[in-house]
Every structure is written in structure tokens, then in C-alpha cells.
Design a protein around this motif. Structure first.
Motif, PDB file in Angstrom:
ATOM      1  N   LEU A  50      19.930  -5.943 124.622  1.00 54.46           N
ATOM      2  CA  LEU A  50      18.836  -6.835 124.954  1.00 54.46           C
ATOM      3  C   LEU A  50      17.285  -6.248 124.858  1.00 54.46           C
ATOM      4  CD1 LEU A  50      20.298  -8.923 128.024  1.00 54.46           C
ATOM      5  CD2 LEU A  50      20.356  -9.597 125.387  1.00 54.46           C
ATOM      6  N   TYR A  51      17.348  -5.061 125.209  1.00 53.97           N
ATOM      7  CA  TYR A  51      15.892  -4.791 125.573  1.00 53.97           C
ATOM      8  C   TYR A  51      15.570  -3.347 124.970  1.00 53.97           C
ATOM      9  CZ  TYR A  51      16.263  -8.226 129.077  1.00 53.97           C
ATOM     10  OH  TYR A  51      16.651  -9.199 129.754  1.00 53.97           O
ATOM     11  N   ALA A  52      16.296  -2.541 124.055  1.00 51.37           N
ATOM     12  CA  ALA A  52      15.884  -1.537 123.281  1.00 51.37           C
ATOM     13  C   ALA A  52      14.682  -1.785 122.566  1.00 51.37           C
ATOM     14  CB  ALA A  52      17.178  -0.928 122.473  1.00 51.37           C
ATOM     15  N   VAL A  72      18.516 -23.137 124.184  1.00 54.31           N
ATOM     16  CA  VAL A  72      17.404 -24.077 124.627  1.00 54.31           C
ATOM     17  C   VAL A  72      17.327 -23.877 125.896  1.00 54.31           C
ATOM     18  CG1 VAL A  72      16.410 -26.342 124.371  1.00 54.31           C
ATOM     19  CG2 VAL A  72      17.785 -25.573 122.342  1.00 54.31           C
ATOM     20  N   THR A  73      16.156 -23.669 126.631  1.00 52.93           N
ATOM     21  CA  THR A  73      16.098 -23.756 127.964  1.00 52.93           C
ATOM     22  C   THR A  73      15.371 -25.118 128.595  1.00 52.93           C
ATOM     23  OG1 THR A  73      13.977 -22.533 128.109  1.00 52.93           O
ATOM     24  CG2 THR A  73      15.766 -21.193 128.089  1.00 52.93           C
ATOM     25  N   ALA A  74      15.574 -25.185 129.778  1.00 52.56           N
ATOM     26  CA  ALA A  74      14.898 -26.596 130.253  1.00 52.56           C
ATOM     27  C   ALA A  74      13.450 -26.843 130.062  1.00 52.56           C
ATOM     28  CB  ALA A  74      15.067 -26.527 131.806  1.00 52.56           C
ATOM     29  N   PRO A 104       7.848 -14.296 135.813  1.00 48.75           N
ATOM     30  CA  PRO A 104       8.189 -13.376 135.103  1.00 48.75           C
ATOM     31  C   PRO A 104       8.852 -13.783 134.108  1.00 48.75           C
ATOM     32  CG  PRO A 104       9.021 -13.369 137.477  1.00 48.75           C
ATOM     33  CD  PRO A 104       8.223 -14.728 137.084  1.00 48.75           C
ATOM     34  N   GLY A 105       9.196 -13.506 132.907  1.00 53.35           N
ATOM     35  CA  GLY A 105      10.134 -13.753 131.653  1.00 53.35           C
ATOM     36  C   GLY A 105       9.588 -15.195 131.182  1.00 53.35           C
ATOM     37  N   ALA A 106       8.678 -15.360 130.521  1.00 52.27           N
ATOM     38  CA  ALA A 106       8.001 -16.752 130.249  1.00 52.27           C
ATOM     39  C   ALA A 106       8.625 -17.118 129.065  1.00 52.27           C
ATOM     40  CB  ALA A 106       6.420 -16.531 130.101  1.00 52.27           C
ATOM     41  N   LEU A 132       4.850 -11.831 133.621  1.00 50.59           N
ATOM     42  CA  LEU A 132       5.439 -10.433 133.616  1.00 50.59           C
ATOM     43  C   LEU A 132       6.409 -10.362 132.669  1.00 50.59           C
ATOM     44  CD1 LEU A 132       6.005  -7.618 134.472  1.00 50.59           C
ATOM     45  CD2 LEU A 132       6.903  -8.556 136.683  1.00 50.59           C
ATOM     46  N   GLU A 133       6.120  -9.910 131.488  1.00 53.42           N
ATOM     47  CA  GLU A 133       7.121  -9.979 130.433  1.00 53.42           C
ATOM     48  C   GLU A 133       7.415  -8.759 129.727  1.00 53.42           C
ATOM     49  OE1 GLU A 133       8.838 -12.935 128.707  1.00 53.42           O
ATOM     50  OE2 GLU A 133       9.847 -10.868 128.236  1.00 53.42           O
ATOM     51  N   VAL A 134       8.721  -8.404 129.805  1.00 57.62           N
ATOM     52  CA  VAL A 134       9.208  -7.082 129.380  1.00 57.62           C
ATOM     53  C   VAL A 134       9.542  -7.021 127.866  1.00 57.62           C
ATOM     54  CG1 VAL A 134      10.649  -6.484 131.611  1.00 57.62           C
ATOM     55  CG2 VAL A 134      11.692  -7.748 129.621  1.00 57.62           C
ATOM     56  N   ALA A 173      10.727 -18.260 138.171  1.00 57.60           N
ATOM     57  CA  ALA A 173      11.421 -17.430 137.248  1.00 57.60           C
ATOM     58  C   ALA A 173      12.553 -18.580 136.850  1.00 57.60           C
ATOM     59  CB  ALA A 173      12.124 -16.445 138.013  1.00 57.60           C
ATOM     60  N   ASN A 174      12.533 -18.915 135.493  1.00 54.79           N
ATOM     61  CA  ASN A 174      13.730 -19.876 135.230  1.00 54.79           C
ATOM     62  C   ASN A 174      14.540 -19.127 134.002  1.00 54.79           C
ATOM     63  OD1 ASN A 174      14.814 -22.634 134.584  1.00 54.79           O
ATOM     64  ND2 ASN A 174      14.123 -22.056 132.848  1.00 54.79           N
ATOM     65  N   GLU A 175      15.701 -19.054 134.013  1.00 53.49           N
ATOM     66  CA  GLU A 175      16.588 -18.369 133.159  1.00 53.49           C
ATOM     67  C   GLU A 175      16.173 -16.831 133.111  1.00 53.49           C
ATOM     68  OE1 GLU A 175      18.919 -19.840 130.374  1.00 53.49           O
ATOM     69  OE2 GLU A 175      18.241 -21.869 130.520  1.00 53.49           O
TER      70      GLU A 175
END
Ligand SMILES: C[S@@+](CC[C@H](N)C(=O)[O-])C[C@H]1O[C@@H](n2cnc3c(N)ncnc32)[C@H](O)[C@@H]1O
Length: 394
Positions: A50-52, A72-74, A104-106, A132-134, A173-175
Motif C-alpha cells: 500500500l505505501y512503499a 468509491v467512498t461516501a 487524516p487521509g483526505a 495529514l496525508e501519507v 477520518a473517513n475510511e
């Protein structure tokens, strides 16, 4: 790519660029496995795919959310979702007489756009809207979209790379919780085994070894909580990383509300005897399945959330409520948001009804998705949590 396994049946074929990217991610995973002496934990595998940097699903450049992506998210389905979240945030910002929002995680930025738009209508804009986005790729996409669609609010928006030391306001924080890597385990002869990823027959494959102390302790805690031992052969997940993330978030909270929305259940449901295969969920081109080892780097890989773990990990915070997404939206102002519905053109009515159905029907997102509210300090519970609360089940 690794040889095509059975679980790829029924899934669309990746395009050539996707297939080449997945090969590169698979090679990266193989290198990690070799460097680790033959296997890595499932949590490490999930983190890598997911994040490498520049390879992982969230770190590389492909579209992930929306019609052109995998799921698809809400907030992507309808701005109604973000507008109702904004009403809850407004009720807290009002009590604080100021304060910030932290998301976080937009994702694509859709939630930030609908929240800021509604808060401006309510004259309750936060002092700052922190993201805050990784994922560097998603951060870039968010910034481009927000600059294009809500330039008037950009002076309040900024991206941060770590949690603020002290935070006063509302965290949304959604999903995100479902995207935090999990450990997987199996009970074998009463012992806790750690699911690991190694190589077998030249393919990336599961293997098991005695669980390290922290995983053994986490599983024994679960057994103590649910009041019985997990049966032989039982497999599931546990997320020390999610517990750590919630702990860090709550430690930085001075005053305010954390709102976490995700698919998940209580601990006794999570570890129910009939859930003996766990809660992993993968998404590829809008097809959901449960084989995390295929399509590395080009499919989303998630785990349902144990909301009891979330509540327990939130140091010094109170559970303001735990309810289904359908109730969250209905209690939180859905009817008011649809206020002038009968006077809308038919096409718009049909569109809105479709969005409401997906967000609220039990067979869609209404029941599986839950919303937990955690408060810090003397904060009145937001309207969405005033009735139909299920926090006693956590
Ligand atoms: C499924 S997407 C959800 C996006 C968005 N919230 C939405 O509802 O559309 C998961 C998001 O969480 C981010 N993420 C994962 N782990 C994170 C962490 N520890 N801190 C912040 N963001 C994280 C991912 O990069 C991605 O933006």
C-alpha cells in the motif's frame, strides 16, 4: 506477474501499464522477503503493497478513488455526506469558540470540499483545515483539486506530515482506519501463529510461524474480552498499528472531537465463531474479493475495523457515540439537507435519491459502516449521536 491464481477468476485483467507496475511491486516484495531471510509479517506486506514509496497502491500515481479507480467512498458518492459531517463539526467548533479541523487521509479531497463549503454556509469555518496525508501522490491530487474548486478557503488549508503535538478542534477520518496495516493470525493446536508472507513454488505465498510476544498477547487479550478461546484453525486479524494510531491521535487531543467512520463491528462480532476467515477486503476496478496476495500494488487492501479496539485505544477520551452510518446521517441532518427536495427538477431528485440510498440502505453502506465519536474535555455530544447510540455494545 506471479502465476494467475484461482482468485483472479472473475476479476478484470489489469491494463499493460498496471500489470507492469504490479510486477515491479511483486519484485519489491520478493526483495523484502529475501532481505528478511525468507518471510515478512502480513502487516509488513500490507504496508509495502500500500505505501512503499512510489510503488505502493497509495503512493504510486494511478487513480484509486471514484469511477476510474477501484472503489468509491461516501464523500465521492455525495456531498451530502460531508455536509452532515460538517454540521457535527460545527456543533463542536461553536462550543470551542474557534478550533481547527484535522483530516487524516483526505483521499481525493472530496470530503474537505463539502465540509468547508457547508461550514462557510454555517459561518463556522475552522481557523485551519489541516490534512495529514501519507501519500505524496494523493497530497498532490488533493492540492490541485482544492485550489481549483475552493480557492476561497485555501488560506485556511495546509498539509502536515505528522500529528500536531496539541490539537483543539475536530478530527475527521473517513475510511482511514481500514487502510492501516493489520497482523493476521491463526490458532493452531491452541497456539497463536503469525501469518507471514514468503515464497513457495516461486510465488508470493502465506506461511505461518510462532507469533511474536506482542501478537500472542493481543490475541490472548481478545480471548479474555470475548470470554472464550478461539477455535483451532480460526484465522483473523488484529491491528496493533491502529491501536497505536488512535492512541497517538487521542494523546494529541487537548479539547474536541474525533469522528471516525469506517466499515467495522464490535469486538464480539469481529471474533465471532462464524468469522473464522477474518475481515480482509480487497478492491480492484470496483470488484471486491478477499485474496490480498494477488495484484500487488494495483488493488486496494483493507481490513474491517474492530471498533471496540478503537474505543479502548483512545486514552483519556469518552465515547460520545457509536452508530450506523444510516443513523449518523439521519440524526445528523439528512432531512434538513434535502429540505427543498420536492421543488427540485426530477433529474436532480433521482440523482439525490440514488445517493441517499447508497449512503443509508442496510445492503449498501448504511449498516456496515459505523461512526464512532470520541470526545476530549467538556464537549456536548453532536446531534448525530443523540439517539440510536450502540456504544454499550463496544
Ligand atoms: C480509502 S482512502 C479514504 C480517503 C478519504 N478519506 C475518503 O473518504 O474518500 C484511505 C486514505 O487514508 C490514507 N492513510 C492511510 N494511512 C494513513 C495514516 N496513518 N495517516 C494518514 N492517512 C493515512 C491513505 O493515503 C488514503 O488517503
Amino acid at each position: 506477474m506471479d502465476p494467475t491464481p484461482e482468485s483472479r477468476r472473475g476479476l478484470p485483467e489489469p491494463d499493460p501499464a498496471g500489470a507492469a507496475h504490479s510486477n515491479a511491486v511483486a519484485q519489491h516484495v520478493r526483495d523484502r522477503i529475501a532481505a528478511a531471510g525468507g518471510s515478512i509479517s502480513f502487516a509488513e506486506f500490507m504496508h509495502e503493497v500500500l505505501y512503499a514509496p512510489s510503488l505502493g497502491y497509495y503512493s504510486a500515481g494511478a487513480s484509486k478513488l471514484g469511477a476510474a479507480g477501484d472503489f468509491v467512498t461516501a464523500p465521492e458518492i455525495s456531498p451530502l455526506f460531508g455536509r452532515i459531517v460538517a454540521c457535527q463539526a460545527a456543533s463542536v467548533l461553536e462550543q470551542l469558540d474557534g478550533g481547527d479541523i484535522l483530516e487524516p487521509g483526505a483521499g481525493s479531497g472530496a470530503l474537505a470540499i463539502s465540509i468547508l463549503t457547508k461550514l462557510a454556509e454555517l459561518d463556522q469555518l475552522p481557523e485551519r483545515y489541516l490534512i495529514l496525508e501519507v501519500s505524496a501522490d494523493l497530497k498532490e491530487r488533493q492540492e490541485t483539486r482544492l485550489r481549483r474548486e475552493i480557492p476561497q478557503f485555501m488560506e485556511r488549508v495546509s498539509w502536515i506530515s505528522q500529528l500536531p503535538e496539541k490539537f483543539c478542534g475536530v478530527v475527521i477520518a473517513n475510511e482511514v482506519a481500514d487502510a492501516i496495516p493489520v497482523e493476521r493470525f491463526r490458532i493452531d493446536g491452541g497456539n497463536v501463529m503469525q501469518a507471514r508472507i514468503g515464497i513457495a513454488d516461486d510465488s508470493i505465498a502465506w506461511c505461518f510461524s510462532a507469533a511474536p510476544d506482542y501478537l500472542e498477547a493481543a490475541v490472548r487479550d481478545i480471548e479474555a474480552d470475548i470470554g472464550h478461546q478461539l477455535a483451532d484453525g480460526y484465522e483473523s486479524e488484529v491491528s496493533p498499528a491502529l491501536a497505536g494510531w488512535i492512541g497517538d491521535l487521542s494523546s494529541s487531543m487537548e479539547l474536541g472531537l474525533i469522528l471516525l467512520i469506517d466499515y467495522g463491528v464490535t469486538r464480539s462480532e469481529y471474533y465471532a465463531p462464524d468469522r473464522h476467515s477474518g475481515w480482509l477486503r480487497c478492491h480492484f476496478r470496483h470488484h471486491a474479493h478477499n485474496d490480498p496476495l494477488i495484484l500487488p500494488g494495483i488493488q486496494d487492501l483493507t481490513a474491517w475495523v474492530d471498533f471496540s479496539l478503537v474505543a479502548a485505544a483512545a486514552n483519556n477520551m469518552k465515547v460520545a457515540g457509536y452508530i450506523t452510518q444510516a443513523h449518523f446521517l439521519m440524526n445528523g441532518g439528512l432531512e434538513a439537507e434535502l429540505g427543498d427536495f420536492p421543488s427540485l427538477p426530477l433529474k436532480q431528485q433521482i440523482e439525490l435519491s440514488g445517493q441517499v440510498k447508497i449512503l443509508t440502505l442496510p445492503a449498501e453502506m448504511g449498516e456496515n459502516f459505523k461512526c464512532i465519536g470520541l470526545t476530549c474535555g467538556d464537549i456536548n455530544v453532536p446531534p448525530a449521536f443523540e439517539t440510536t447510540d450502540r456504544a454499550h455494545l463496544l
